[in-house]
Design a protein around this motif. Structure first.
Motif, PDB file in Angstrom:
ATOM      1  N   ALA A   1       0.965   4.104  -2.814  1.00 22.84           N
ATOM      2  CA  ALA A   1       0.576   5.385  -2.610  1.00 22.84           C
ATOM      3  C   ALA A   1       1.823   6.073  -3.080  1.00 22.84           C
ATOM      4  CB  ALA A   1       0.386   5.551  -1.103  1.00 22.84           C
ATOM      5  N   GLY A   2       2.749   5.797  -2.796  1.00 22.66           N
ATOM      6  CA  GLY A   2       4.067   6.785  -3.133  1.00 22.66           C
ATOM      7  C   GLY A   2       4.176   6.784  -4.824  1.00 22.66           C
ATOM      8  N   ALA A   3       3.761   5.566  -5.310  1.00 25.93           N
ATOM      9  CA  ALA A   3       4.079   5.618  -6.821  1.00 25.93           C
ATOM     10  C   ALA A   3       2.956   6.510  -7.328  1.00 25.93           C
ATOM     11  CB  ALA A   3       3.954   4.279  -7.572  1.00 25.93           C
ATOM     12  N   ILE A   4       1.787   6.488  -7.093  1.00 23.29           N
ATOM     13  CA  ILE A   4       0.605   7.166  -7.521  1.00 23.29           C
ATOM     14  C   ILE A   4       1.219   8.876  -7.350  1.00 23.29           C
ATOM     15  CG2 ILE A   4      -1.674   8.175  -7.381  1.00 23.29           C
ATOM     16  CD1 ILE A   4      -2.219   4.923  -6.577  1.00 23.29           C
ATOM     17  N   TYR A   5       1.629   9.187  -6.002  1.00 23.75           N
ATOM     18  CA  TYR A   5       1.988  10.547  -5.822  1.00 23.75           C
ATOM     19  C   TYR A   5       2.998  11.015  -6.740  1.00 23.75           C
ATOM     20  CZ  TYR A   5       3.967  14.768  -3.396  1.00 23.75           C
ATOM     21  OH  TYR A   5       4.204  15.677  -3.056  1.00 23.75           O
ATOM     22  N   LEU A   6       4.100  10.201  -6.998  1.00 24.64           N
ATOM     23  CA  LEU A   6       5.180  10.696  -8.001  1.00 24.64           C
ATOM     24  C   LEU A   6       4.629  10.559  -9.165  1.00 24.64           C
ATOM     25  CD1 LEU A   6       8.092   8.540  -6.425  1.00 24.64           C
ATOM     26  CD2 LEU A   6       7.890  11.076  -6.262  1.00 24.64           C
ATOM     27  N   MET A   7       3.857   9.785  -9.619  1.00 25.50           N
ATOM     28  CA  MET A   7       3.229   9.913 -11.144  1.00 25.50           C
ATOM     29  C   MET A   7       2.334  11.053 -11.355  1.00 25.50           C
ATOM     30  SD  MET A   7       2.865   5.802 -12.524  1.00 25.50           S
ATOM     31  CE  MET A   7       1.736   5.388 -11.147  1.00 25.50           C
ATOM     32  N   LEU A   8       1.944  11.738 -10.412  1.00 23.51           N
ATOM     33  CA  LEU A   8       0.969  12.868 -10.453  1.00 23.51           C
ATOM     34  C   LEU A   8       1.755  13.988 -10.672  1.00 23.51           C
ATOM     35  CD1 LEU A   8      -2.058  12.091  -8.230  1.00 23.51           C
ATOM     36  CD2 LEU A   8      -1.978  11.992 -10.727  1.00 23.51           C
ATOM     37  N   GLN A   9       3.008  14.076 -10.353  1.00 25.60           N
ATOM     38  CA  GLN A   9       3.978  15.290 -10.328  1.00 25.60           C
ATOM     39  C   GLN A   9       4.496  15.489 -11.868  1.00 25.60           C
ATOM     40  OE1 GLN A   9       4.660  16.820  -7.580  1.00 25.60           O
ATOM     41  NE2 GLN A   9       3.345  15.341  -6.470  1.00 25.60           N
ATOM     42  N   ARG A  10       4.901  16.692 -12.213  1.00 27.28           N
ATOM     43  CA  ARG A  10       5.203  17.035 -13.415  1.00 27.28           C
ATOM     44  C   ARG A  10       6.346  16.382 -14.188  1.00 27.28           C
ATOM     45  NH1 ARG A  10       2.903  21.806 -16.204  1.00 27.28           N
ATOM     46  NH2 ARG A  10       4.109  22.329 -17.795  1.00 27.28           N
ATOM     47  N   GLY A  11       7.492  16.341 -13.285  1.00 25.04           N
ATOM     48  CA  GLY A  11       8.794  15.836 -13.750  1.00 25.04           C
ATOM     49  C   GLY A  11       8.765  14.556 -14.558  1.00 25.04           C
ATOM     50  N   MET A  12       9.761  14.552 -15.474  1.00 22.58           N
ATOM     51  CA  MET A  12       9.844  13.108 -15.968  1.00 22.58           C
ATOM     52  C   MET A  12      10.487  12.080 -15.190  1.00 22.58           C
ATOM     53  SD  MET A  12       9.174  11.084 -18.509  1.00 22.58           S
ATOM     54  CE  MET A  12       8.625  12.107 -19.892  1.00 22.58           C
ATOM     55  N   VAL A  13      11.712  12.674 -14.330  1.00 20.08           N
ATOM     56  CA  VAL A  13      12.260  11.812 -13.532  1.00 20.08           C
ATOM     57  C   VAL A  13      11.330  11.363 -12.441  1.00 20.08           C
ATOM     58  CG1 VAL A  13      14.014  11.476 -11.936  1.00 20.08           C
ATOM     59  CG2 VAL A  13      14.309  12.758 -14.007  1.00 20.08           C
ATOM     60  N   ARG A  14      10.598  11.987 -11.627  1.00 22.51           N
ATOM     61  CA  ARG A  14       9.455  11.722 -10.872  1.00 22.51           C
ATOM     62  C   ARG A  14       8.667  10.713 -11.266  1.00 22.51           C
ATOM     63  NH1 ARG A  14       8.191  17.164  -7.415  1.00 22.51           N
ATOM     64  NH2 ARG A  14      10.291  17.469  -6.770  1.00 22.51           N
ATOM     65  N   ILE A  15       7.961  10.728 -12.608  1.00 26.16           N
ATOM     66  CA  ILE A  15       7.297   9.878 -13.160  1.00 26.16           C
ATOM     67  C   ILE A  15       7.969   8.473 -13.315  1.00 26.16           C
ATOM     68  CG2 ILE A  15       5.960   9.374 -15.422  1.00 26.16           C
ATOM     69  CD1 ILE A  15       5.447  12.302 -15.472  1.00 26.16           C
ATOM     70  N   ILE A  16       9.183   8.513 -14.017  1.00 25.66           N
ATOM     71  CA  ILE A  16       9.780   7.173 -13.773  1.00 25.66           C
ATOM     72  C   ILE A  16      10.163   6.501 -12.591  1.00 25.66           C
ATOM     73  CG2 ILE A  16      12.255   6.286 -14.462  1.00 25.66           C
ATOM     74  CD1 ILE A  16      12.141   8.419 -17.023  1.00 25.66           C
ATOM     75  N   PHE A  17      10.329   7.592 -11.492  1.00 24.90           N
ATOM     76  CA  PHE A  17      10.541   6.841 -10.206  1.00 24.90           C
ATOM     77  C   PHE A  17       9.249   6.234  -9.603  1.00 24.90           C
ATOM     78  CE2 PHE A  17      14.418   9.445  -9.077  1.00 24.90           C
ATOM     79  CZ  PHE A  17      15.293   8.507  -9.375  1.00 24.90           C
ATOM     80  N   GLY A  18       8.105   6.920  -9.967  1.00 26.37           N
ATOM     81  CA  GLY A  18       6.858   6.511  -9.752  1.00 26.37           C
ATOM     82  C   GLY A  18       6.473   5.176 -10.231  1.00 26.37           C
TER      83      GLY A  18
ATOM     84  N   LEU B   1       8.563   2.308  -8.609  1.00 27.04           N
ATOM     85  CA  LEU B   1       7.724   2.151  -7.463  1.00 27.04           C
ATOM     86  C   LEU B   1       6.506   1.107  -7.686  1.00 27.04           C
ATOM     87  CD1 LEU B   1       8.144   5.203  -5.005  1.00 27.04           C
ATOM     88  CD2 LEU B   1       9.362   2.942  -4.908  1.00 27.04           C
ATOM     89  N   LEU B   2       5.759   1.518  -8.583  1.00 35.01           N
ATOM     90  CA  LEU B   2       4.430   0.737  -8.837  1.00 35.01           C
ATOM     91  C   LEU B   2       4.834  -0.662  -9.421  1.00 35.01           C
ATOM     92  CD1 LEU B   2       1.302   1.173  -9.033  1.00 35.01           C
ATOM     93  CD2 LEU B   2       1.851   1.686 -11.354  1.00 35.01           C
ATOM     94  N   ALA B   3       5.938  -0.903 -10.099  1.00 33.73           N
ATOM     95  CA  ALA B   3       6.396  -2.018 -10.800  1.00 33.73           C
ATOM     96  C   ALA B   3       6.885  -2.802  -9.339  1.00 33.73           C
ATOM     97  CB  ALA B   3       7.525  -2.147 -11.462  1.00 33.73           C
ATOM     98  N   HIS B   4       7.736  -2.509  -8.286  1.00 37.44           N
ATOM     99  CA  HIS B   4       8.048  -3.176  -7.321  1.00 37.44           C
ATOM    100  C   HIS B   4       6.696  -3.491  -6.358  1.00 37.44           C
ATOM    101  CE1 HIS B   4      12.173  -2.833  -7.636  1.00 37.44           C
ATOM    102  NE2 HIS B   4      12.152  -1.507  -7.856  1.00 37.44           N
ATOM    103  N   ALA B   5       6.024  -2.482  -6.240  1.00 38.93           N
ATOM    104  CA  ALA B   5       4.332  -3.051  -5.583  1.00 38.93           C
ATOM    105  C   ALA B   5       3.793  -4.088  -6.415  1.00 38.93           C
ATOM    106  CB  ALA B   5       3.834  -1.778  -5.374  1.00 38.93           C
ATOM    107  N   ALA B   6       3.755  -4.188  -7.626  1.00 35.10           N
ATOM    108  CA  ALA B   6       2.886  -5.357  -8.074  1.00 35.10           C
ATOM    109  C   ALA B   6       3.912  -6.518  -8.088  1.00 35.10           C
ATOM    110  CB  ALA B   6       3.054  -4.968  -9.639  1.00 35.10           C
ATOM    111  N   ASN B   7       5.114  -6.469  -8.072  1.00 36.35           N
ATOM    112  CA  ASN B   7       5.883  -7.807  -7.910  1.00 36.35           C
ATOM    113  C   ASN B   7       5.882  -8.276  -6.512  1.00 36.35           C
ATOM    114  OD1 ASN B   7       6.919  -8.058 -10.546  1.00 36.35           O
ATOM    115  ND2 ASN B   7       8.682  -6.566 -10.135  1.00 36.35           N
TER     116      ASN B   7
ATOM    117  N   GLY C   1       0.894  -1.387   0.006  1.00 36.22           N
ATOM    118  CA  GLY C   1      -0.093   0.102  -0.042  1.00 36.22           C
ATOM    119  C   GLY C   1       0.812   1.124   0.028  1.00 36.22           C
ATOM    120  N   VAL C   2       1.816   1.293   0.900  1.00 37.20           N
ATOM    121  CA  VAL C   2       2.710   2.352   0.877  1.00 37.20           C
ATOM    122  C   VAL C   2       3.634   2.644  -0.494  1.00 37.20           C
ATOM    123  CG1 VAL C   2       4.898   3.383   1.994  1.00 37.20           C
ATOM    124  CG2 VAL C   2       3.097   2.316   3.379  1.00 37.20           C
ATOM    125  N   LEU C   3       3.932   1.564  -1.175  1.00 37.33           N
ATOM    126  CA  LEU C   3       4.764   1.671  -2.224  1.00 37.33           C
ATOM    127  C   LEU C   3       3.750   2.114  -3.400  1.00 37.33           C
ATOM    128  CD1 LEU C   3       6.642  -1.514  -2.502  1.00 37.33           C
ATOM    129  CD2 LEU C   3       7.583   0.947  -2.413  1.00 37.33           C
TER     130      LEU C   3
END
Length: 72
Positions: free
Chosen positions: A12-29, A32-38, A8-10
Motif C-alpha cells: 500500500a505504501g509503495a502504490i501510494y508513493l508511486m502515484l505521487q509526482r516526484g521521481m524520488v518518491r516513485i523510486i522509493f515506491g 518498497l514494492l520490491a521489498h514487499a515482493a521479496n 500489505g502495508v509495504l
C-alpha cells in the motif's frame, strides 16, 4: 499474521508513493514494492511452519538424495 500484514502495508505504501509526482518518491515506491515482493516470496517458501506432506509414510533414510541430481 504479522507477515501478511507487513506485505500489505509495504504494498500500500509503495502504490501510494508511486502515484505521487516526484521521481524520488516513485523510486522509493518501487523499492518498497520490491521489498514487499521479496518478503512475500520468502514467506511463501518457508517450510518451518508447515508439516511434512506425507508425515510418517517414509523415513529419512528412504528419502531421495538431491546431491547427485544437482551435480549435473
Amino acid at each position: 499474521m504479522i507477515i501478511p500484514l507487513t506485505v500489505g502495508v509495504l504494498t500500500a505504501g509503495a502504490i501510494y508513493l508511486m502515484l505521487q509526482r516526484g521521481m524520488v518518491r516513485i523510486i522509493f515506491g518501487l523499492s518498497l514494492l520490491a521489498h514487499a515482493a521479496n518478503l512475500l516470496i520468502l514467506s511463501a517458501g518457508v517450510t518451518a511452519w508447515r508439516g511434512e506432506p506425507l508425515p510418517g509414510r517414509a523415513g529419512v533414510e528412504d528419502a531421495g538424495d538431491p546431491l547427485p541430481q544437482a551435480s549435473c
